[in-house]
Scaffold this active site. Structure first.
Site: not given
Ligand code: GRF
Length: 198
Positions: A11, A64, A89, A91-92, A106, A108, A142, A173
């Protein structure tokens, strides 16, 4: 604006987003939700006084759609205007996405449209790319494909490994996502572009 943040792991992106929503920022974090009850990000959200919830996807087995429905119900209860996926992590499904179209973001860890999916840092290295980075986009049905709202670009060095790249992308990020959200909550979809100072 009410902002919900979904995560699966530590997080750090949630922390960056939550810390950015103070003062005159028009956004407020109203829920941090994880598909993993043990996600470290839940404890961090609790320490920040943000309501948390976990919906363990393992409890739904292969169904799902049932997980997506439980997630949708939890979000409906929290009434967010915007949902930020931050290290989420799962996929919706398309049915779920249709209900949150143009309300979900999101982050990425690649310069989309390159390297959708996993192992992005290793793939950039394997391709011999000179630059790499991260992208914030609107979520569509997608995977890793919606309209780009921001990118941060870094140079790949000769000694970089997938691990060192990930470690250098992560702070970007944490800069990029709050910058994009700051605009997005006002309905401004003008893309943000950040670059590593050479
Ligand atoms: C990060 O590498 C980000 O690129 C991906 O999830 C990983 C962990 O992110 N989306 P966080 O530390 O849980 O925010």
């Amino acid at each position: 604006k009410r902002v919900a943040i979904l995560l699966s792991g530590g997080g750090s992106n949630m922390v960056a987003l939550a810390q950015s929503m103070t003062g005159d920022h028009p956004g407020r974090p109203v829920l941090v939700l994880s598909n993993d009850p043990d996600a470290g990000g839940l404890a961090k959200a609790q320490a920040m006084g943000i309501p948390t919830q976990a919906i363990d996807h393992k409890a739904f087995g292969k169904d799902r759609a049932a997980f997506d429905d439980a997630l949708h119900s939890a979000l409906i209860a929290a009434k967010p205007d915007i949902v930020c996926l931050a290290g989420f992590m799962r996929i919706l499904g398309a049915d779920f996405m249709a209900k949150w179209d143009r309300q979900m973001l999101n982050i990425h860890p690649s310069l989309l449209p390159k390297y959708k999916g996993l192992r992005t840092h290793a793939r950039a290295l394997e391709a011999g790319d000179k630059t790499h980075g991260c992208t914030v986009h609107e979520v569509t049905a997608d995977l890793d494909d919606g309209p780009i709202l921001g990118q941060a670009e870094i140079q790949i060095g000769p000694d970089d490994t997938a691990e060192s790249l990930a470690a250098r992308v992560l702070p970007f990020e944490h800069q990029l996502y709050p910058a994009v959200l700051r605009r997005y909550v006002t309905g401004d979809r003008t893309p943000v572009f950040l670059q590593q100072s050479s």
